[in-house]
Design an enzyme around this catalytic site. Structure first.
Site, PDB file in Angstrom:
ATOM      1  CG  HIS A  59     -17.661  -3.833 -44.238  1.00 29.90           C
ATOM      2  ND1 HIS A  59     -17.235  -2.918 -45.157  1.00 29.90           N
ATOM      3  CD2 HIS A  59     -18.723  -3.265 -43.603  1.00 29.90           C
ATOM      4  CE1 HIS A  59     -18.017  -1.820 -45.081  1.00 29.90           C
ATOM      5  NE2 HIS A  59     -18.924  -2.019 -44.154  1.00 29.90           N
ATOM      6  CD  GLU A  84     -20.735   1.192 -45.900  1.00 30.69           C
ATOM      7  OE1 GLU A  84     -19.656   0.939 -45.321  1.00 30.69           O
ATOM      8  OE2 GLU A  84     -21.833   0.914 -45.399  1.00 30.69           O
ATOM      9  CG  HIS A 104     -23.451  -3.700 -43.614  1.00 29.24           C
ATOM     10  ND1 HIS A 104     -23.868  -2.859 -44.613  1.00 29.24           N
ATOM     11  CD2 HIS A 104     -22.359  -3.101 -43.073  1.00 29.24           C
ATOM     12  CE1 HIS A 104     -23.068  -1.798 -44.669  1.00 29.24           C
ATOM     13  NE2 HIS A 104     -22.140  -1.922 -43.740  1.00 29.24           N
ATOM     14  CD  GLU A 105     -20.547  -4.242 -39.921  1.00 25.57           C
ATOM     15  OE1 GLU A 105     -19.380  -4.163 -40.358  1.00 25.57           O
ATOM     16  OE2 GLU A 105     -21.311  -3.256 -39.882  1.00 25.57           O
TER      17      GLU A 105
HETATM   18 ZN    ZN Z   1     -20.416  -0.629 -43.561  1.00 21.35          ZN
END
Ligand code: ZN
Length: 491
Positions: A264, A290, A260-261
């Site tokens: 980003h 997001e 997830h990170e």
């Molecule tokens: Zn996030």
């Protein structure tokens, strides 16, 4: 770039540099900084941010901006600079200075009160402060409404330009209509959880670095640290920081935080470096950011084709946890859906229902239909209705999120929009290239290139809706998300 814009840029570079310095302090404060640093760091940050505010809102900026506005035929990037700066001004201009300072003080205090109330499971302790925050937020929004606009729409538009109730109402109505019954069916046939499987933290650390590299995170322009609640922090395209978290008895948690990170961070690393230290630098809106993290986490990271070429090396790297678990069992585990009480622990299917609850409650709070006093009861009723679970305590219920204590009304929808945008982009990508085949070959480059070309490189030049239109050929369309969830969890 035209001369007036160059002058403006030169002037604003100081503010951007302060932003970079503060970003580094934030990352450091949550990862490596010693505990006792916080008091002085807070003081330094207050000075730096006041300095930044003065540059941004000062006379010189206004004069330079006025000169830029006189320019004929500004380029797309120059127009975007004006749009971004105007949004920052508009936010603060109509609010009396004293009120603004009082609100800052109130929310700083509220954070402490909220934490205590959450620890003690005592909503009554937080309610009067929440009332004050709500009153002030409503007042600020009312000062800024344009003709015929609802105050809540002002705040929604602050978080996500162009995503107001006329778009969010039908979006959440669809979620309610389609996803609530789908969840009921899933709840009738639950997938059993795998038994606990642990792995030493050092082995997790090593494999997660391999994993981040595998999906496209560039360690020459980024670093990974550890923290309690995972986050990412981009200083500029050449220095992007990830903070993740590993649990010895739950290696999946670390894996998906890292993916997830890294999502980003890959976004930030792929922005056109010419925008560094300009108002166009950094990712677009919260929802768009997001959407990129969830794209990697859910659309890519939970697919069988992603794990097929990778799973054996993970078993080898973390045998304690995965030696005895087959790829199929692992895939079932990471795609399990189960209604739970806490938003941050929710799975892909139920996540948006947690947001639906908050969206409906915020709307009612702003319209006056619901009082602060009635909030816990309304919270529990909606959890019962949509997720079929009831929080036994307010700590796990209405007090769980930090957002309202900081006055962040209108922010929650961004999280759900991120998932929906990711699904829309993924549907479009699948039409243009054989994603599963590429993933099975262990080749993540085409995905990364597609996202750079259509989304990442633009920084803040284009709005989220504009990017969606140009990438997918249509405006925001939540149907892709609904179809994706129905197809996957229906199976
Ligand atoms: Zn996030």
């Amino acid at each position: 770039m035209k001369e007036s814009f160059e002058k403006l840029q030169k002037h604003l570079e100081r503010s951007a540099a302060l932003g970079v310095a503060m970003g580094l302090f934030y990352w450091d404060g949550d990862t490596l900084a010693p505990k006792e640093a916080s008091e002085y760091t807070a003081k330094v940050l207050a000075i730096l941010s006041a300095e930044q505010f003065d540059i941004m809102m000062g006379e010189t900026t206004r004069e330079l901006l006025a000169a830029c506005e006189q320019e004929e035929k500004p380029s797309e990037e120059e127009e975007a600079i004006l749009r971004v700066i105007h949004r920052q001004f508009e936010n603060l201009e109509k609010i009396p200075k004293d009120d603004f300072a009082r609100f800052q003080e109130l929310t700083t205090k509220a954070h402490v009160v909220w934490r205590e109330a959450k620890e003690k499971n005592d909503y009554a302790l937080f309610a009067p402060t929440l009332q004050e925050i709500l009153d002030m937020s409503r007042k600020f929004a009312s000062l800024r409404v344009k003709e015929g606009q609802a105050p809540y729409d002002v705040l929604l538009n602050d978080c996500e330009e162009g995503f107001t109730m006329d778009i969010l109402d039908p979006f959440f109505a669809k979620m309610k209509e389609e996803i609530v019954p789908l969840l009921r069916k899933v709840q009738e046939n639950p997938v059993p959880k795998l038994p606990v499987h642990s792995c030493p933290l050092d082995k997790q650390r090593a494999f997660n670095c391999t994993l981040a590299t595998y999906i496209g995170f560039d360690f020459n322009r980024g670093a990974i640290g550890e923290t309690e609640h995972p986050f990412s922090d981009a200083l500029h395209t050449h220095d992007v920081r990830i903070a993740t978290h590993y649990y010895e008895d739950n290696p999946e948690s670390g894996l998906f935080s890292t993916i997830h990170e890294a999502g980003h961070s890959i976004y930030e690393q792929q922005i056109n470096p010419a925008y560094n230290l300009t108002p166009l630098g950094g990712g677009g809106s919260c929802a768009l950011h997001e959407s990129q993290s969830r794209f990697y986490e859910n659309m890519i990271g939970r697919r069988p084709s992603f794990w097929k070429p990778l799973y054996a090396s993970m078993q080898e790297a973390m045998p304690e946890a995965f030696e005895k678990i087959s790829l199929e069992e692992f895939l079932r585990e990471i795609n399990r859906a189960e209604a739970s009480l806490v938003r941050t622990e929710a799975d892909e299917l139920t996540y948006s229902l947690h947001i639906l609850v908050r969206y409906e409650l915020e709307k009612q709070l702003f319209s006056g239909e619901l009082t602060v006093e009635q909030l816990p009861e309304a919270w529990n009723a909606k959890y019962k209705e949509y997720l079929d679970v009831v929080p036994p305590t307010d700590t796990e219920g209405v007090l769980q999120d930090v957002h309202w204590s900081s006055g962040s009304f209108g922010y929650f929808p961004s999280y759900a929009l991120g998932s929906a945008i990711a699904a829309q982009i993924f549907a479009c990508m699948q039409k243009q290239m054989p994603v599963d085949q590429q993933l099975e070959e262990g080749n993540l480059q085409p995905v990364k290139d597609f996202l750079r070309e259509h989304i990442h490189r633009w920084g803040k030049v284009k709005t989220t809706r504009q990017l969606l239109l140009e990438t997918t050929g249509e405006d925001f369309n939540p149907q892709y998300y609904i179809d994706y969830l129905k197809e996957k969890f229906g199976r």
